[in-house]
Design a protein around this motif. Structure first.
Motif: not given
Length: 576
Positions: A335-337, A395, A346, A385-388, A349-350, A342
């Motif tokens: 689930d990487v974004s 990780n 994105n 920015s999000k996820g692994e 996404s996902n 900032k």
């Protein structure tokens, strides 16, 4: 400034201590001269005593010679200290830049970093060189001159009560105005570097589009901006010189006027008046010297703030305090974004998928679909920015950066080669590689034929950025440079786009044999580059559209099918 001066260490620090100490000797000799001269006039000349004149004159010559040696010695030690400071500071800046992630380098800008490494360091170097010579001379000369002048005539010394405060106030006012201007000058130099860098690197595009005149106008604009800002900054500081000169001349006139009256009334000798005028000139000269130091200091201070900005910047990508070793080289996105900063949207996404160790995976999609951004997250060139992002179930943020990147080989879209020889560029991938490993890597990269055809083979010269090689040759050398590392994970980011179909097919076959136990990711624009992969990821607008084999995607993915038909023709659908 203090943080930058911490780079003044070792032999440079010793030289920085010796230089001002030697300068004290020169100042003492300079302060002695007017007094000796007064003795010659008031005693030797007044009494017609030639032996006294010669004796005191000899002392003046000796004092001048000692002062000369001390001045030269101070200059030598100050130059050594400042040059060593520049060397150490440049090295420190360079080392710091190497630790920064792409995110910080993008933020600071390449052209600005070059200016800071060169022009800004030079400004500080010049300031230290001048400061070590003048930081002792100016105050000691001023204080010593005042003491000697007061000793000669306390009454005449009252002229300093009016002169010096006016200059001090002027200096403070001008410096407060000039500091922002000097910082602006350095920023204008950054802009010139941007235009120059783009014009030099893009010279082929500029000439192809006959845009030389346009680029000339663009450079002229930033060059004029730098000129105007430099004039403003210099004009602000140069106001000090006429002010100081005016005050000095008025003070000399005042001393001669009042001193002449005192001579007429018998309160002071002519020799002392001459000595007083000399001390006055020394005092005012030291004040002007201080102004010069302050002018250079204000410019150096602007450069210091720019250098400290780099030194104070910490990389957003840091090693884990308790790094975990890699046991295998499966790759998983959960689930990487991702976005570059900032303020941006994105670009991924996902994203979720898994690649098993030993698999070959192709990634295909339209330009700007996020293919390169995706693979940049694996060696932590950027952080998600999000996820692994995981390798071997760990990780990547918990793996030591050095270990992570030593096990990953990346062949980038832009084949960057370095000036030197072919061998130098190959050894960039593995400095300890023997000739057998080098040759096997070159053969597998399909580069052996063109290298062996050169007169000096591996010792053949490579110009900066590989200008003397074709696009295909540069790509094959870049691939060989990566293969020589025997990476556990190989990422090919559109690395064969300049190769013909036959060479690309040979390259794929050799990679399949060489990297059968490694994880291979191939980004390609051509279907032929990925159609034999174990699975293919189809990217669309930063998201995964479909995952499957070549045959599966021809059935299930409209995007993949349209790319395949456009490149290979309708007959490709016959296998479905």
């Amino acid at each position: 400034m203090i943080k930058v001066l911490k780079y003044l260490k070792g032999s440079a620090a010793i030289c920085a201590i010796i230089a001002p100490l030697i300068m004290i000797i020169e100042v003492a000799m300079d302060l002695l001269q007017p007094t000796l001269m007064a003795k010659i006039i008031d005693v030797g000349v007044a009494n017609g005593d030639l032996s006294y004149v010669f004796r005191i004159g000899t002392q003046m010559i000796i004092a001048a010679f000692v002062g000369l040696i001390a001045g030269v010695g101070c200059s030598i030690f100050a130059s050594i200290a400042s040059m060593k400071l520049g060397e150490s500071l440049r090295q420190g800046l360079f080392d710091k830049i190497q630790t920064l992630s792409f995110l910080e380098i993008d933020m600071l800008k390449t052209s600005s970093l070059i200016t800071r490494l060169t022009n800004d360091v030079t400004q500080i170097q010049n300031m230290v060189n001048m400061g070590l010579k003048m930081i002792v001379r100016a105050p000691f000369m001023c204080i010593g001159g005042l003491i000697m002048a007061v000793a000669l005539s306390p009454k005449l010394s009252m002229v300093f009560v009016y002169a010096i405060p006016i200059i001090v106030v002027s200096v403070i006012f001008i410096l407060k105005k000039s500091l922002p201007l000097f910082k602006s000058v350095q920023e204008k130099i950054d802009k010139i570097n941007i235009v120059m860098r783009e014009s030099i690197l893009g010279v082929r595009v500029i000439k192809s589009f006959a845009m030389e005149e346009n680029q000339g106008e663009r450079f002229d604009e930033v060059n004029n901006d730098l000129r105007d800002e430099s004039i403003r900054s210099q004009n602000m500081n140069l106001i000090l010189w006429p002010i100081a000169t005016l005050i000095m001349n008025l003070t000399v006139v005042a001393v001669l006027w009042f001193g002449g009256n005192m001579v007429n009334s018998g309160h002071i000798e002519v020799g002392k008046i001459m000595a007083f005028v000399n001390y006055l000139i020394q005092i005012m000269g030291s004040v002007i010297m201080t102004i010069n130091i302050m002018m250079n200091f204000s410019r150096a201070q602007a450069s210091c703030s720019r250098i400290n900005e780099v030194l104070d910047t910490d990389s957003s990508i840091q090693d884990s305090k308790d790094p975990i070793k890699i046991n295998n080289f499966d790759i998983e996105f959960r689930d990487v974004s991702f976005r570059y900063n900032k303020h941006s949207d994105n670009v991924l996404s996902n994203i979720s998928f898994k690649i098993n160790q030993g698999e070959t995976v192709g990634i295909i999609g339209s330009t700007g679909s996020g293919k390169s951004s995706l693979v940049n997250l694996i060696p932590r060139l950027y952080d998600a920015s999000k996820g692994e992002v995981l390798i071997g179930g760990v990780n990547v943020a918990e793996i030591e950066i050095k270990e992570l990147r030593e096990n990953i080989g990346v062949v980038l879209q832009d084949s960057i080669l370095f000036s030197g020889t072919i061998e130098d560029n190959l050894r960039f991938g593995n400095d300890h590689a023997d000739i057998d490993l080098m040759e096997s890597s070159v053969r597998d990269a399909q580069a052996y034929e063109f290298i062996s055809s050169k007169e000096n083979t591996y010792k053949s010269e490579v110009e900066q950025r590989g200008r003397n090689l074709s696009g295909g040759q540069k790509q094959r050398l870049s691939i060989a440079r990566t293969l020589i590392r025997n990476p556990k994970i190989l990422i090919m980011d559109d690395a064969s786009s300049a190769l013909d179909m036959a060479t690309e097919a040979k390259l794929q076959e050799s990679l399949k044999n060489r990297m059968k136990d490694s994880t291979v990711i191939i980004i390609a624009q051509r279907i032929s580059g990925v159609m034999d992969a174990d699975k293919i990821i189809v990217m669309d607008d930063g998201e995964i559209s479909e995952i499957g084999t070549h045959k599966e995607l021809l059935i299930n993915s409209e995007i993949y099918r349209s790319i395949a038909v456009s490149q290979l023709g309708e007959e490709v659908l016959s296998i479905v």
